[in-house]
Design a protein around this motif. Sequence first.
Motif, PDB file in Angstrom:
ATOM      1  N   GLU A  17      39.096 -39.836 -12.332  1.00 13.83           N
ATOM      2  CA  GLU A  17      40.419 -40.340 -12.706  1.00 13.83           C
ATOM      3  C   GLU A  17      40.631 -41.772 -12.226  1.00 13.83           C
ATOM      4  OE1 GLU A  17      41.012 -38.356  -8.677  1.00 13.83           O
ATOM      5  OE2 GLU A  17      39.816 -38.041 -10.486  1.00 13.83           O
ATOM      6  N   LEU A  18      39.961 -42.153 -11.123  1.00 12.95           N
ATOM      7  CA  LEU A  18      40.069 -43.531 -10.647  1.00 12.95           C
ATOM      8  C   LEU A  18      39.305 -44.482 -11.565  1.00 12.95           C
ATOM      9  CD1 LEU A  18      39.737 -43.219  -6.746  1.00 12.95           C
ATOM     10  CD2 LEU A  18      41.798 -43.358  -8.154  1.00 12.95           C
ATOM     11  N   VAL A  19      38.169 -44.029 -12.058  1.00 19.10           N
ATOM     12  CA  VAL A  19      37.397 -44.862 -12.980  1.00 19.10           C
ATOM     13  C   VAL A  19      38.190 -45.077 -14.268  1.00 19.10           C
ATOM     14  CG1 VAL A  19      35.215 -45.126 -14.227  1.00 19.10           C
ATOM     15  CG2 VAL A  19      35.251 -43.994 -11.995  1.00 19.10           C
ATOM     16  N   VAL A  20      38.903 -44.030 -14.728  1.00 14.18           N
ATOM     17  CA  VAL A  20      39.733 -44.159 -15.931  1.00 14.18           C
ATOM     18  C   VAL A  20      40.823 -45.210 -15.725  1.00 14.18           C
ATOM     19  CG1 VAL A  20      41.402 -42.961 -17.405  1.00 14.18           C
ATOM     20  CG2 VAL A  20      39.261 -41.834 -16.783  1.00 14.18           C
ATOM     21  N   LYS A  21      41.401 -45.261 -14.518  1.00 16.19           N
ATOM     22  CA  LYS A  21      42.375 -46.310 -14.216  1.00 16.19           C
ATOM     23  C   LYS A  21      41.752 -47.690 -14.412  1.00 16.19           C
ATOM     24  CE  LYS A  21      45.114 -43.777 -10.725  1.00 16.19           C
ATOM     25  NZ  LYS A  21      46.437 -43.859 -11.347  1.00 16.19           N
ATOM     26  N   GLU A  36      30.956 -50.540 -17.894  1.00 21.19           N
ATOM     27  CA  GLU A  36      31.744 -49.582 -17.123  1.00 21.19           C
ATOM     28  C   GLU A  36      31.829 -48.232 -17.844  1.00 21.19           C
ATOM     29  OE1 GLU A  36      32.951 -49.864 -14.177  1.00 21.19           O
ATOM     30  OE2 GLU A  36      32.766 -52.002 -13.778  1.00 21.19           O
ATOM     31  N   ILE A  37      32.006 -48.269 -19.159  1.00 17.35           N
ATOM     32  CA  ILE A  37      32.080 -47.028 -19.933  1.00 17.35           C
ATOM     33  C   ILE A  37      30.754 -46.282 -19.882  1.00 17.35           C
ATOM     34  CG2 ILE A  37      32.289 -46.106 -22.285  1.00 17.35           C
ATOM     35  CD1 ILE A  37      34.372 -48.291 -22.818  1.00 17.35           C
ATOM     36  N   GLU A  38      29.654 -47.011 -20.000  1.00 19.07           N
ATOM     37  CA  GLU A  38      28.328 -46.381 -19.948  1.00 19.07           C
ATOM     38  C   GLU A  38      28.100 -45.714 -18.592  1.00 19.07           C
ATOM     39  OE1 GLU A  38      23.600 -47.505 -20.666  1.00 19.07           O
ATOM     40  OE2 GLU A  38      25.167 -49.037 -20.853  1.00 19.07           O
ATOM     41  N   ASP A  39      28.467 -46.409 -17.526  1.00 20.57           N
ATOM     42  CA  ASP A  39      28.312 -45.838 -16.188  1.00 20.57           C
ATOM     43  C   ASP A  39      29.207 -44.612 -16.012  1.00 20.57           C
ATOM     44  OD1 ASP A  39      27.476 -46.118 -13.231  1.00 20.57           O
ATOM     45  OD2 ASP A  39      29.663 -46.167 -13.103  1.00 20.57           O
ATOM     46  N   TYR A  40      30.432 -44.701 -16.507  1.00 18.23           N
ATOM     47  CA  TYR A  40      31.405 -43.611 -16.386  1.00 18.23           C
ATOM     48  C   TYR A  40      30.923 -42.353 -17.105  1.00 18.23           C
ATOM     49  CZ  TYR A  40      35.685 -41.093 -17.800  1.00 18.23           C
ATOM     50  OH  TYR A  40      36.631 -40.137 -18.070  1.00 18.23           O
ATOM     51  N   THR A  41      30.471 -42.509 -18.334  1.00 19.24           N
ATOM     52  CA  THR A  41      30.067 -41.348 -19.119  1.00 19.24           C
ATOM     53  C   THR A  41      28.774 -40.719 -18.604  1.00 19.24           C
ATOM     54  OG1 THR A  41      28.993 -42.850 -20.702  1.00 19.24           O
ATOM     55  CG2 THR A  41      31.230 -42.133 -21.211  1.00 19.24           C
ATOM     56  N   GLN A  42      27.877 -41.533 -18.060  1.00 19.27           N
ATOM     57  CA  GLN A  42      26.632 -40.987 -17.510  1.00 19.27           C
ATOM     58  C   GLN A  42      26.880 -40.229 -16.215  1.00 19.27           C
ATOM     59  OE1 GLN A  42      23.847 -44.199 -17.127  1.00 19.27           O
ATOM     60  NE2 GLN A  42      23.348 -44.239 -19.318  1.00 19.27           N
ATOM     61  N   ARG A  43      27.778 -40.723 -15.377  1.00 22.15           N
ATOM     62  CA  ARG A  43      28.017 -40.104 -14.067  1.00 22.15           C
ATOM     63  C   ARG A  43      28.834 -38.819 -14.165  1.00 22.15           C
ATOM     64  NH1 ARG A  43      31.143 -43.912 -10.698  1.00 22.15           N
ATOM     65  NH2 ARG A  43      31.005 -42.250  -9.134  1.00 22.15           N
ATOM     66  N   THR A  62      31.763 -36.861 -19.355  1.00 20.55           N
ATOM     67  CA  THR A  62      33.135 -36.589 -19.777  1.00 20.55           C
ATOM     68  C   THR A  62      33.226 -36.348 -21.285  1.00 20.55           C
ATOM     69  OG1 THR A  62      33.561 -38.935 -20.126  1.00 20.55           O
ATOM     70  CG2 THR A  62      34.001 -38.034 -17.931  1.00 20.55           C
ATOM     71  N   GLU A  63      34.382 -35.825 -21.691  1.00 22.12           N
ATOM     72  CA  GLU A  63      34.607 -35.537 -23.109  1.00 22.12           C
ATOM     73  C   GLU A  63      35.259 -36.705 -23.845  1.00 22.12           C
ATOM     74  OE1 GLU A  63      36.960 -32.041 -23.267  1.00 22.12           O
ATOM     75  OE2 GLU A  63      35.378 -30.713 -22.479  1.00 22.12           O
ATOM     76  N   ASP A  64      35.656 -37.749 -23.125  1.00 23.17           N
ATOM     77  CA  ASP A  64      36.361 -38.864 -23.775  1.00 23.17           C
ATOM     78  C   ASP A  64      35.443 -40.055 -24.072  1.00 23.17           C
ATOM     79  OD1 ASP A  64      35.950 -39.520 -21.168  1.00 23.17           O
ATOM     80  OD2 ASP A  64      38.006 -40.167 -20.743  1.00 23.17           O
ATOM     81  N   GLN A  65      34.137 -39.810 -24.094  1.00 21.69           N
ATOM     82  CA  GLN A  65      33.194 -40.898 -24.355  1.00 21.69           C
ATOM     83  C   GLN A  65      33.431 -41.517 -25.729  1.00 21.69           C
ATOM     84  OE1 GLN A  65      29.084 -39.793 -23.999  1.00 21.69           O
ATOM     85  NE2 GLN A  65      28.315 -41.786 -24.645  1.00 21.69           N
ATOM     86  N   MET A  66      33.631 -40.683 -26.751  1.00 22.93           N
ATOM     87  CA  MET A  66      33.836 -41.196 -28.106  1.00 22.93           C
ATOM     88  C   MET A  66      35.097 -42.054 -28.182  1.00 22.93           C
ATOM     89  SD  MET A  66      32.725 -38.026 -30.579  1.00 22.93           S
ATOM     90  CE  MET A  66      33.176 -38.995 -32.014  1.00 22.93           C
TER      91      MET A  66
END
Length: 568
Positions: free
Chosen positions: A133-137, A168-175, A178-182
């Motif tokens: 949730e912090l990464v989403v911020k 940042e998105i690539e790092d977030y989705t790999q770690r 998540t379901e919000d990658q698309m």
Amino acid sequence: MTGAETDEDNIPLGERKTVTDFCYLLDKSKQLFNGLRDLPQYGHKQWQSYFGRTFDVYTKLWKFQQQHRQVLDSRYGLKRWQIGEVASKIGQLYYHYYLRTSETSYLNEAFSFYSAIRQRSYYYQVNKEDRPELVVKKLRYYARYIVVCLLLNKMDLVKVLVKELSEEIEDYTQRFNTEDQMEWNLVLQEVAAFVEADPVSVLRDSGSALVSSHRLQDGCVPALEQGMVVGQLALADALIIGNCNNQVKFSELTIDMFRMLQALEREPVNLTTQTNKQGTLEPSEKPAKRENPHKYLLYKPTFSQLFTFLSASFKELPANSVLLVYLSATGVFPNARLDYEGPYEMGGVLTNTNRDVLNGETGQKRNQSQKEMHCLHPGDLLPFTRKPLFVIVDSSNSSAYKNFTNLFGQPLVCLLSPTVYPKNVQDQAQRGSLFTLFLYCPLLAFLSVCGLSSVGQALWERAHELLRRTYHDIAQLLARSRTIDQAFLQFFGDEFLRLMLIRFVFCSAALRLHKMFREVRSYPESYPQLPLEDTVESALLQKHILDLAAMLDVTNLFWSDHDSLETY
């Protein structure tokens, strides 16, 4: 008690009070910020006092954490991402204040805080914590920062930010898997499309692209000649409405809405956010004010929402002021040709494409012979013609507004787009409508319709100088016409509306001279009709267009004299 006295936790009472006060300000700021979402988006005055209280608390919170950073670090465990979140909220407040007031100086304020977050790496440590949730911020901060940069035409920075956001998105989705990658990948695609939306690049000698602002600048609108009789009306409110599914969209803005938003704004003044001698960023309580019309941005509004905003704007419209309604939307056509062509029989534009929503709830699909619920018909605007109304319709059924009726004798003008374009122009529609492009930047539109994808800076500046002279002559043609409807001149005293009218005439004249535009439906129209011989078909204006074509070496695309036009 003195600061040396301690409580049971061995924390000095002064430091304990500092933490308590900080927590109070933090909780109060979040409470007020969340409350902003519940305020009505329409109306000018209802939100101002609430916003003022919210901004005051955030200003106190920001200064408090600056003054007591050491205590908050050691006793509260204040993290840099928390400071970044406060700065981001202040940036959001400035951005939303810009949306509410249309004062572009607030965009600069938002930019200052968003820029500071990046420069000071407030969100740097977020990626090391196991909290998605912090990464989403952080990702949302990037998206908001990009919107502000787009509105300030900082395209070079936008490209850098998009690259960083992509990483940042690539790092977030790999770690976090998540379901919000698309959804985040779609954000990237939309931003990229916005950056590439302009059909023509202006190149410096070095080969790099020149980014120009297309907001209203001092001296760019022909001044009124002494003794010229025009109305004293001023544009106060503008509703910018968009619903084009095939167009580039980002952050609830289509490219047409984005362009019209900028066309109705003055160039921002310099930054007003204060930085003290220690380099500490502080909110500015009174950004410099520039006069801009207040604007509502409505992306795919239902009829109920649109009518609510129209009514609120109409109600609060000051005396001697104008309401502008800009519609960029898909056309809705009548099912059959009727003998009676009234304000509800010729169709209109579709503001919302969800055909199954009725009063906020899902219902059965209606009989297709019935009128579309979310179609804005010309008749829907008739109640608002009790005050000065200026309408711009960019749609495949803009002609529905051609037979508008002025029931109340107030100034009323409708500028209407072509309803049919040549095939290669239609193919570029995803980048925005050619008609709106002419109203936003006529030279870009002219170059585009001539098939040019790039132009050198020196030629661009020479062409702009010729265009300035053309604007001056168009203004004189309109003001001196003996047969023009007085409604046009009643709006001529306002710089924004004067520029819209001048650009409209230029667009009409250019398309009529262009060999590729063969159908009458490919020409803009207006209500009331302009006297063509005095304006659009003026020999002086046609000469200017042919001179511009010669300057750009595209003379072969235009009819070279009036006789060939008549023959054709």
